[in-house]
Design a protein around this motif. Structure first.
Motif, PDB file in Angstrom:
ATOM      1  N   THR A  24      67.961   9.494  51.637  1.00  0.00           N
ATOM      2  CA  THR A  24      68.983   8.499  51.305  1.00  0.00           C
ATOM      3  C   THR A  24      68.319   7.181  50.973  1.00  0.00           C
ATOM      4  OG1 THR A  24      70.573   9.521  52.818  1.00  0.00           O
ATOM      5  CG2 THR A  24      70.993   7.245  52.167  1.00  0.00           C
ATOM      6  N   ASN A  28      70.508   1.145  45.523  1.00  0.00           N
ATOM      7  CA  ASN A  28      71.302   1.394  44.322  1.00  0.00           C
ATOM      8  C   ASN A  28      70.435   1.792  43.125  1.00  0.00           C
ATOM      9  OD1 ASN A  28      73.908   1.631  43.255  1.00  0.00           O
ATOM     10  ND2 ASN A  28      73.742  -0.349  42.225  1.00  0.00           N
ATOM     11  N   ALA A  52      73.455  10.292  39.399  1.00  0.00           N
ATOM     12  CA  ALA A  52      74.345  11.250  40.066  1.00  0.00           C
ATOM     13  C   ALA A  52      74.749  12.339  39.086  1.00  0.00           C
ATOM     14  CB  ALA A  52      75.562  10.529  40.621  1.00  0.00           C
ATOM     15  N   ARG A  68      72.499  16.179  43.385  1.00  0.00           N
ATOM     16  CA  ARG A  68      72.647  14.716  43.439  1.00  0.00           C
ATOM     17  C   ARG A  68      74.125  14.411  43.186  1.00  0.00           C
ATOM     18  NH1 ARG A  68      69.554  10.139  41.223  1.00  0.00           N
ATOM     19  NH2 ARG A  68      70.301   8.348  42.441  1.00  0.00           N
ATOM     20  N   SER A  69      74.902  14.412  44.260  1.00  0.00           N
ATOM     21  CA  SER A  69      76.336  14.180  44.123  1.00  0.00           C
ATOM     22  C   SER A  69      76.681  12.684  44.211  1.00  0.00           C
ATOM     23  CB  SER A  69      77.118  14.962  45.180  1.00  0.00           C
ATOM     24  OG  SER A  69      76.665  14.603  46.471  1.00  0.00           O
ATOM     25  N   THR A  70      75.804  11.887  44.799  1.00  0.00           N
ATOM     26  CA  THR A  70      76.016  10.444  44.896  1.00  0.00           C
ATOM     27  C   THR A  70      74.740   9.714  44.474  1.00  0.00           C
ATOM     28  OG1 THR A  70      75.210  10.203  47.169  1.00  0.00           O
ATOM     29  CG2 THR A  70      77.543  10.784  46.884  1.00  0.00           C
ATOM     30  N   THR A  71      74.847   8.425  44.210  1.00  0.00           N
ATOM     31  CA  THR A  71      73.667   7.635  43.874  1.00  0.00           C
ATOM     32  C   THR A  71      72.699   7.564  45.045  1.00  0.00           C
ATOM     33  OG1 THR A  71      74.905   6.265  42.322  1.00  0.00           O
ATOM     34  CG2 THR A  71      72.863   5.333  43.163  1.00  0.00           C
ATOM     35  N   GLU A  72      73.249   7.543  46.274  1.00  0.00           N
ATOM     36  CA  GLU A  72      72.428   7.287  47.461  1.00  0.00           C
ATOM     37  C   GLU A  72      71.639   8.496  47.946  1.00  0.00           C
ATOM     38  OE1 GLU A  72      75.571   4.522  46.900  1.00  0.00           O
ATOM     39  OE2 GLU A  72      75.761   6.669  47.329  1.00  0.00           O
ATOM     40  N   ASP A  73      72.184   9.715  47.772  1.00  0.00           N
ATOM     41  CA  ASP A  73      71.602  10.885  48.430  1.00  0.00           C
ATOM     42  C   ASP A  73      70.977  11.873  47.459  1.00  0.00           C
ATOM     43  OD1 ASP A  73      74.504  10.519  50.327  1.00  0.00           O
ATOM     44  OD2 ASP A  73      72.484  10.177  51.121  1.00  0.00           O
TER      45      ASP A  73
END
Lengths: 110, 113
Positions: A24, A28, A52, A68-73
């Motif tokens: 994580t 950003n 993402a 990669r479903s989110t920017t963070e993870d």
């Protein structure tokens, strides 16, 4: 900012087991990367993502998968662990230039 | 083929003995050259970015320089706490939309008191 965090720090797997290495970042960053580092060797790119929903193979992708479903993870999945996957795994993220690395996960497959 | 070669593989210095680490590169359209420090059991820590030949960057006892074919990391009057592995990486023009870096094998520096 915590930067790039990775869990777990250490793990021992038996041959054939599966696991997910978590990564994580809170900067950003659009770009994220997974590397492995073997003793005396440089960093080898496993998979990377430019945002993402977008992932692509690096130079040593066999035996691994990412999402990669989110920017963070940016989790890394090992299916059917093999002794050759014993290594230290680093996650990194960047905006476009320098990459920032997590503390690493030391994985042993026996 | 884009590649990065670092030398020497290992370097032992006495405290106060200045020296240089070398990073030679072959890349099509250099976008940036990066230096990292890696302590045992930890992730690489970013030190410098160099973008064009003639550029120099300094931080404490470290100074990085860049030519069209290589970069040097000069260590002036090193201390034992400078002991670490130093990694060099380059970003090629073809990687501008992925941010991918090509890493060298690293130079392991040991500074003895």
């Amino acid at each position: 900012n915590a930067g790039v965090t990775q869990t777990p720090k250490f793990r021992i797997l038996k041959i054939g087991q599966s696991m997910t290495l978590q990564c994580t970042q809170d900067m950003n960053h659009n770009y994220m990367y997974w590397y492995r580092q073997d003793p005396g060797m440089g960093l080898k790119l496993i998979y990377y993502s430019v945002g993402a929903g977008i992932t692509d193979k690096g130079e040593v992708p066999n035996g691994y998968n990412v999402s990669r479903s989110t920017t963070e993870d940016f989790p890394l999945r090992l299916e059917l662990a093999a002794p050759s996957q014993t290594s230290v795994y680093f996650c990194a993220s960047s905006y476009s230039g320098e990459q920032y690395f997590g503390p690493g996960t030391r994985l042993t497959v026996t | 083929e884009d590649q990065v070669t670092q030398s020497p593989e290992a370097l032992r210095l006495q405290e106060g003995e200045s020296s240089s680490l070398n990073c030679s590169y072959t890349v099509s359209g250099l976008r940036g050259l990066f230096w990292y420090r890696q302590d045992p059991g930890k992730g690489p820590e970013f030190l410098f970015t160099l973008y064009s030949a003639g550029e120099e960057k300094e931080k404490e006892r470290l100074k990085a320089t860049l030519t069209k074919k290589e970069s040097f990391l000069h260590i002036t009057a090193p201390k034992p706490e400078d002991s670490a592995t130093y990694l060099c990486a380059v970003q090629a023009g073809s990687s501008s939309n992925t941010g991918k870096l090509i890493f060298g094998q690293g130079t392991t520096l040991q500074v003895k008191p």
